[in-house]
Write an enzyme that holds these catalytic residues in place. Structure first.
Site, short mmCIF file in Angstrom:
data_model
loop_
_atom_site.label_atom_id
_atom_site.label_comp_id
_atom_site.label_asym_id
_atom_site.label_seq_id
_atom_site.Cartn_x
_atom_site.Cartn_y
_atom_site.Cartn_z
N ASP A 1 -3.14 -2.77 -5.06
CA ASP A 1 -1.92 -3.81 -4.72
C ASP A 1 -1.19 -4.20 -5.88
O ASP A 1 0.37 -4.32 -5.66
CB ASP A 1 -2.60 -5.23 -4.38
CG ASP A 1 -3.15 -5.20 -2.84
OD1 ASP A 1 -2.80 -4.28 -2.08
OD2 ASP A 1 -3.83 -6.29 -2.54
N HIS B 1 0.82 -1.18 0.00
CA HIS B 1 0.01 0.19 -0.17
C HIS B 1 0.87 1.17 -0.11
O HIS B 1 0.69 2.23 -0.78
CB HIS B 1 -1.02 0.10 1.10
CG HIS B 1 -1.89 -1.20 1.09
ND1 HIS B 1 -2.72 -1.45 2.51
CD2 HIS B 1 -2.10 -2.26 0.25
CE1 HIS B 1 -3.27 -2.50 2.07
NE2 HIS B 1 -3.05 -2.90 0.82
N HIS C 1 -0.21 -11.30 -5.03
CA HIS C 1 1.32 -10.72 -4.63
C HIS C 1 2.28 -11.56 -5.25
O HIS C 1 3.23 -11.25 -5.81
CB HIS C 1 1.59 -10.51 -3.24
CG HIS C 1 0.49 -9.47 -2.68
ND1 HIS C 1 0.36 -8.28 -2.92
CD2 HIS C 1 -0.43 -9.85 -1.66
CE1 HIS C 1 -0.34 -7.57 -2.29
NE2 HIS C 1 -1.06 -8.43 -1.31
N HIS D 1 -9.13 -2.16 -5.18
CA HIS D 1 -7.87 -2.33 -4.38
C HIS D 1 -7.00 -3.59 -4.89
O HIS D 1 -5.83 -3.43 -4.69
CB HIS D 1 -8.28 -3.05 -3.02
CG HIS D 1 -7.39 -3.45 -2.04
ND1 HIS D 1 -6.92 -2.43 -1.34
CD2 HIS D 1 -6.76 -4.37 -1.60
CE1 HIS D 1 -5.88 -2.65 -0.68
NE2 HIS D 1 -5.87 -4.09 -0.77
#
Length: 304
Positions: free
Chosen positions: A242, A79, A265, A238
């Site tokens: 990310d 973030h 991720h 969101h």
């Protein structure tokens, strides 16, 4: 010339770690040109500064965490990294009093406010971009992420959750930053999680600092947060937040199109590693004037 950027003065904030539950003080300090983003664990006297690099992202369980060969960890950086990308900050020292950046409200917006309150200044060196010249892709089962040549920066991302809350909201978004502001379109989107995951996360030592104050929480049918969603498609936005943070682990803005399906991720980091390994697929570029740069980068907030 499009200049590198840093902060005008140091700035600090405190908060809780999403996964550790630790109370953390975060201090952001100006850094000289060409020094990049550097992390410093002030609670570990004598430990080396950690220079941001994709090969150091060695833990991707629900966040992006740097882990050095000596075992020093800097967790949940995505973030903050997303906010740095959104404001075009190239050089910064990030000091932390624990192993994780504070989660704040679960979005990038508190970091945007923090950075802008410190002031942003141009530096007397050209900003270096990474321009993607050839398509690079990684996949795992039905999940995939891709970087493709594009004269600018745009993101197309799709998520897929078989859940009533998600079925009532768009699960695919494409944003071309040539015509859209990161702060307006992405920065306020919060992280999210399911009530049924809380127990398994606790067993894994994760999510100890999570609450309705820093995440969207979903039960079997509904969003539990009393204020609801900030965007109708906040979940996928969101994921874009990310992804932008994960991609900025390169330390340079990308001139490319990023697209993905059910990305996370781990896949985002694998994509960066594959890109760097394919040395013919990218190049460094700088621009003598803003007019020469893709219009996506004309919308960076002015120095303050």
């Amino acid at each position: 010339m499009i200049h590198q950027r840093t902060l005008k003065e140091p700035v600090s904030a405190s908060g809780v770690g999403l996964h550790s539950g630790d109370r953390i003080k975060l201090t952001l300090r100006p850094a000289p040109p060409d020094s990049g983003i550097v992390f410093r664990r002030t609670d570990l006297p004598g430990s080396d500064d950690i220079r941001l690099a994709p090969e150091l992202v060695n833990d991707t369980r629900l966040s992006s965490t740097l882990v050095t060969p000596d075992g020093v960890r800097v967790g949940t950086i995505e973030h903050l990294m997303s906010a740095l990308a959104g404001l075009g900050i190239d050089n910064l020292i990030v000091e932390m009093t624990a192993q994780e950046t504070p989660i704040m409200d679960g979005s990038a917006m508190p970091f945007i406010y923090l950075l802008q309150s410190a002031g942003i200044v141009d530096q007397a060196k050209p900003k270096r971009f990474i321009r993607v010249l050839d398509t690079v892709e990684v996949s795992e089962g039905d999940k995939w992420v891709r970087l493709s040549p594009h004269d600018g920066f745009k993101v197309s991302l799709e998520i897929a959750f078989n859940h009533p809350v998600f079925q009532r909201a768009p699960q695919k978004v494409e944003i071309d930053f040539a015509g859209t502001s990161y702060i307006d379109a992405i920065a306020r989107a919060r992280t999210f999680g399911f009530m049924h995951e809380v127990e398994s996360m606790a067993k894994a030592g994760l999510g100890r600092g999570g609450s309705l104050d820093n995440a969207i929480v979903i039960d079997d049918e509904y969003v539990l947060n009393s204020d609801g969603l900030r965007y109708p498609d906040e979940f996928v936005r969101h994921k874009i937040l990310d992804a932008i943070g994960d991609l900025y682990v390169l330390g340079h803005p990308l001139i490319a199109a990023f697209s993905g399906y059910k990305s996370g991720h781990a896949l985002n980091n694998q994509l960066l590693r594959k890109l760097l390994a394919c040395t013919d697929a990218w190049e460094y570029v700088s621009f003598a004037s803003a007019d020469q740069a893709p219009s996506s980068f004309h919308r960076l907030p002015a120095p303050v």
